[in-house]
Design a protein around this motif. Structure first.
Motif, mmCIF file in Angstrom:
data_model
loop_
_atom_site.group_PDB
_atom_site.id
_atom_site.type_symbol
_atom_site.label_atom_id
_atom_site.label_comp_id
_atom_site.label_asym_id
_atom_site.label_seq_id
_atom_site.Cartn_x
_atom_site.Cartn_y
_atom_site.Cartn_z
ATOM 1 N N THR A 146 0.839 -1.208 0.000
ATOM 2 C CA THR A 146 0.000 0.000 0.000
ATOM 3 C C THR A 146 0.871 1.255 0.000
ATOM 4 O OG1 THR A 146 -1.671 -1.201 1.247
ATOM 5 C CG2 THR A 146 -1.779 1.207 1.335
ATOM 6 N N ASN A 148 1.033 4.125 -2.876
ATOM 7 C CA ASN A 148 0.726 5.527 -2.570
ATOM 8 C C ASN A 148 1.878 6.443 -2.945
ATOM 9 O OD1 ASN A 148 -1.874 6.421 -0.844
ATOM 10 N ND2 ASN A 148 -1.493 4.230 -0.672
ATOM 11 N N SER A 158 -5.723 -0.422 -2.348
ATOM 12 C CA SER A 158 -4.502 0.389 -2.251
ATOM 13 C C SER A 158 -4.189 1.091 -3.574
ATOM 14 C CB SER A 158 -3.320 -0.466 -1.798
ATOM 15 O OG SER A 158 -3.224 -1.614 -2.600
#
Ligand code: PLP
Length: 390
Positions: free
Chosen positions: A77, A81, A103
């Motif tokens: 995740t 990001n 995610s």
């Protein structure tokens, strides 16, 4: 307690881990666990050297050429990001798919909701569980800057044609971000051969490393000017710079890293390489095929995605199904409480995939064999499923 558990939840995180992983973490914590730093004392330099050794192994493992472009992250995740939030600019168009994990889906949806980007979600065939690259091509607009997609579905286990999508993205000058969460460690990934610009992955699934580890490889096709710093802070060097030093990996890697976890990840990657990922894939597919074959004989069971004699041909070790008369949560609890079998019921953080296969909002039962599952464990699972659904 754990010794009694028959663990079939490897798509969430692999378990057990090789003993070498535990040993490397214990040793590092006992002997070298200083805060890494290029210009520090001996222990700090030793810790930095360990990090670079693991960067090198991981970079080689994915066909990369520059170990400094391997950024350590907390998990998959975190890597995703960092990738999306470092790369995207106001007004960009992004193409993603209905197979994605939250995610990928959630950061992109938030950016779309706030008007920062526009977003197209490409559908997949519920029968094959695969995205058609032609549908991605149709979605391209002059503003498309990024294609973000998974290499393997965490719901159906199906492997996506990332080589074809990579070639398409490269020919159109679009950045290609691959989520390797379900494939790294079992399915070959070569960032250069597959035209992957950015690869995000966790260390704790088929790489067999500990939780709290992951990575992001930023290929040489991405220039430093293409990025904004996502996490700004200490880098173990270059402290005079008022902003994040424009150097890989530190530009994307602020803060004290999970050195103990990364020491374990290094041992895990060595273990995976020594045991031949191709053999693990054959092992997982063989188990998935036998689960599919057994489920086909049970009239109360519905298997999602490919379900026939070649159900495992294009899969990693993951299969999803439902049993008439039980919610996935009920079936999961019975398997846990009555048979000590760990599986994962629910939506698997992939609501769009479950909507497509018709299992939203309850989801399905996911069984995911891994490297360490034995024939005896498979026999117990098949017997339990027969009792539940027979
Ligand atoms: C396809 C996929 N992407 C991303 C993730 C997120 O990884 P992590 O749990 O390490 O954050 C997962 C984890 O289940 C996944 O299956």
């Amino acid at each position: 307690m754990a010794t009694d558990v028959i663990y079939f939840d490897n798509a969430a995180t692999s378990w057990p881990k090789p003993p070498e992983v535990t040993a490397a973490m214990t040793k590092f914590l006992a002997e070298d666990a200083a805060n890494p730093g290029r210009a520090g004392h001996r222990m700090a330099v030793a810790a930095e050297k360990m990090l670079d050794g693991v960067r090198k192994s991981l970079t080689e493992f994915i066909g990369g050429t520059d170990l400094h472009r391997l950024v350590f992250t907390m998990n998959g995740t975190d890597a995703l990001n960092i990738a999306m939030k470092s790369l995207l600019r106001q007004g960009d168009h992004v193409i993603t798919t209905m197979l994605e994990h939250n995610s990928v889906s959630r950061p992109l949806q938030s950016m779309s909701d706030s008007g920062f980007i526009t977003l197209t979600r490409v559908a997949f065939s519920p029968a094959t569980g695969v995205i058609d690259p032609a549908d991605i091509e149709k979605a391209i607009t002059p503003k498309t800057r990024l294609i973000a997609m998974t290499h393997g579905s965490n719901v159906l286990g199906t492997i996506q044609p990332i080589g074809q999508v990579g070639a398409l993205a490269r020919s159109r000058g679009i950045i290609f971000l691959v989520d390797g969460a379900q494939t790294i460690g079992v399915v070959p990934i070569d960032v250069n051969k597959q035209n992957i610009d950015v690869l995000a992955f966790p260390g704790h699934k088929s790489l067999l490393g500990p939780t709290g580890t992951g990575g992001l490889y930023v290929n040489t096709t991405i220039k430093m000017e293409d990025l904004v710093a996502f996490r700004e802070g200490g880098t173990g060097g270059d402290s005079s710079s008022p902003t994040q030093p424009r150097l890989f990996p530190y530009f994307l890697e602020g803060g004290t890293p999970n050195t103990v976890g990364i020491a374990g990840l290094g041992a895990a990657v060595n273990y995976v390489r020594a045991h031949d990922p191709a053999k693990t894939l054959v092992h997982e597919r063989s188990m998935v095929q036998r689960i599919a074959d057994a489920l086909r004989r049970l009239p109360k069971v519905k298997v999602y995605g490919p379900a026939g004699p070649d159900a495992a041909a294009n899969r990693v070790g993951t299969i999803c199904f439902n049993i008439e008369g039980y919610t996935p949560q009920e079936a999961g609890s019975i398997l846990d409480e009555s048979f000590s079998i760990a599986v994962r019921p629910g939506l698997h953080c992939s609501p769009y995939a479950h909507r497509t296969i018709g299992t939203f909002p309850d989801g399905a039962i996911r069984v995911s064999p891994g490297h360490f599952n034995t024939e005896a464990q498979l026999a117990v699972l098949l017997d339990a499923l027969g009792q539940l659904a027979g």
